[in-house]
Design an enzyme around this catalytic site. Structure first.
Site, PDB file in Angstrom:
ATOM      1  N   ASN A  10       0.858  -1.189   0.000  1.00 18.74           N
ATOM      2  CA  ASN A  10       0.000   0.000   0.000  1.00 18.74           C
ATOM      3  C   ASN A  10       0.895   1.240   0.000  1.00 18.74           C
ATOM      4  O   ASN A  10       1.479   1.592   1.023  1.00 18.74           O
ATOM      5  CB  ASN A  10      -0.898  -0.017   1.249  1.00 18.74           C
ATOM      6  N   TRP A  11       0.999   1.853  -1.166  1.00 18.78           N
ATOM      7  CA  TRP A  11       1.897   3.016  -1.297  1.00 18.78           C
ATOM      8  C   TRP A  11       1.257   4.290  -0.741  1.00 18.78           C
ATOM      9  O   TRP A  11       1.878   5.347  -0.724  1.00 18.78           O
ATOM     10  CB  TRP A  11       2.289   3.221  -2.770  1.00 18.78           C
ATOM     11  N   HIS A  95      -9.859   0.963   4.587  1.00 18.17           N
ATOM     12  CA  HIS A  95      -8.583   1.195   5.272  1.00 18.17           C
ATOM     13  C   HIS A  95      -8.814   2.182   6.420  1.00 18.17           C
ATOM     14  O   HIS A  95      -9.637   3.100   6.300  1.00 18.17           O
ATOM     15  CB  HIS A  95      -7.562   1.761   4.274  1.00 18.17           C
ATOM     16  N   GLU A 167      -5.808  -5.062  10.490  1.00 22.06           N
ATOM     17  CA  GLU A 167      -4.829  -4.003  10.721  1.00 22.06           C
ATOM     18  C   GLU A 167      -5.212  -3.236  11.984  1.00 22.06           C
ATOM     19  O   GLU A 167      -6.022  -2.292  11.906  1.00 22.06           O
ATOM     20  CB  GLU A 167      -4.821  -3.035   9.545  1.00 22.06           C
ATOM     21  N   SER A 215       2.753  -1.832  10.460  1.00 24.04           N
ATOM     22  CA  SER A 215       4.198  -1.611  10.625  1.00 24.04           C
ATOM     23  C   SER A 215       5.048  -2.863  10.404  1.00 24.04           C
ATOM     24  O   SER A 215       6.107  -3.010  11.010  1.00 24.04           O
ATOM     25  CB  SER A 215       4.506  -1.033  12.015  1.00 24.04           C
ATOM     26  N   GLY A 236       2.697  -1.215   4.463  1.00 25.31           N
ATOM     27  CA  GLY A 236       2.601   0.204   4.159  1.00 25.31           C
ATOM     28  C   GLY A 236       3.982   0.794   3.945  1.00 25.31           C
ATOM     29  O   GLY A 236       4.610   0.597   2.887  1.00 25.31           O
TER      30      GLY A 236
HETATM   31  C1  PEP Z   1      -1.257   0.328   6.103  1.00 23.15           C
HETATM   32  O1  PEP Z   1      -1.394   1.555   6.048  1.00 23.15           O
HETATM   33  O2  PEP Z   1      -2.083  -0.429   5.577  1.00 23.15           O
HETATM   34  C2  PEP Z   1      -0.096  -0.201   6.810  1.00 23.15           C
HETATM   35  C3  PEP Z   1      -0.058  -1.468   7.133  1.00 23.15           C
HETATM   36  O3  PEP Z   1       0.871   0.699   7.047  1.00 23.15           O
HETATM   37  P1  PEP Z   1       2.261   0.492   7.800  1.00 23.15           P
HETATM   38  O4  PEP Z   1       2.836  -0.821   7.362  1.00 23.15           O
HETATM   39  O5  PEP Z   1       3.065   1.656   7.375  1.00 23.15           O
HETATM   40  O6  PEP Z   1       1.935   0.493   9.255  1.00 23.15           O
END
Ligand code: PEP
Length: 260
Positions: A10-11, A95, A167, A215, A236
């Site tokens: 997920n950019w 999201h 998430e 993360s 992410g």
């Molecule tokens: C996300 O935004 O879906 C995500 C998992 O972000 P990150 O890995 O940066 O926590």
């Protein structure tokens, strides 16, 4: 059941057309296509069309980060799933950034899921509790409500194809997340699968792919992918770092191979 491991990048709102093309070319050079692993890239909406002409479709699939639930009409500024039909294989829906910054409700998510499925796009439905909800012991109730509303209009055949991404909001980098302990997450992933089992039976619950996100980076990806109910990762921040993302994919591959 031998499911493909799904790694979704997920950019978010990063990388313009030229930057996206550069990153995908670098990834293409380093990543070998593996039949056991599916890599999905979710760039910005603007980038989807040019990137679809650019990428090696044997190696990468595309996902939108969002779309509108109506197919067409006077909805200024929106892009519909029907416009994305044939362009993306997947659509991220619900999201936490959309739920929090853009006030998407449970019903908005439900309608978007239905719209994606109607347009032959596999929804990646994001669910997760906030830190206060977690501290109040409400995690399972929140997940239950988010999940059951999101799939409310789907048939069992449609549910079998969806992807659920757990998430926890408190673990996402955007919200200054604190890393979760991988071993604590199995209980939650198992609970999500059990919800599907209660509604649609054992076979569909086993078929469905459940991802973890929050993360995750190249250092802890193996710990998450080793969890019994984890079928992949939504990445992410680490997906914007080409070396880290390549390492994540390679580790996913090595784990699949070690199980053979
Ligand atoms: C996300 O935004 O879906 C995500 C998992 O972000 P990150 O890995 O940066 O926590």
């Amino acid at each position: 059941m031998n499911k493909k491991t799904l790694i979704v990048a997920n950019w978010k709102m990063n990388l313009n057309v030229a930057e996206s093309s550069l990153l995908v070319h670098r990834l293409d050079k380093k990543i070998v296509s593996h039949q056991d692993i599916e890599i999905v890239i979710a760039p910005s909406m603007l980038v989807l069309q040019p990137l679809s002409k650019d990428i090696n479709h044997q190696k990468f699939s595309l996902a939108s980060q969002n779309a509108y639930f109506k197919d067409e009409g006077a909805f200024t500024g929106e892009v519909s799933f029907s416009m994305l039909r044939g362009l993306v294989e997947y659509g991220i829906i619900g999201h936490s950034a959309r739920r929090i910054y853009f006030h998407e409700t449970l019903e908005d998510v439900r309608d978007k899921v239905k719209a994606a499925v109607r347009n032959n796009i596999i929804p990646i439905i994001c669910i997760g509790e906030s830190k206060p909800e977690r501290l109040a012991g409400e995690t399972m109730q929140v997940l239950h409500d988010q999940l059951t509303t999101a799939i409310y209009h789907l048939t069992s055949e449609e549910v079998a194809k969806i992807v659920i991404a757990y998430e926890p909001i408190w673990a996402i980098s955007t919200f200054d997340g604190e890393p979760s302990k991988p071993s604590d997450m199995q209980r939650v992933l198992k609970f999500i699968r059990s919800q599907i089992k209660d509604l649609f039976g054992h076979n569909i619950a086993e078929e469905i792919r459940i991802l973890y996100g929050g993360s995750v980076d190249n250092h802890d990806v193996l710990a998450y992918l080793s969890l019994k109910d984890c079928d992949g990762i939504l990445v992410g921040a680490a997906s914007l770092n080409y070396e880290h993302f390549v390492d994540i994919v390679q580790k996913a591959y090595s784990l699949k191979h070690s199980k053979k």
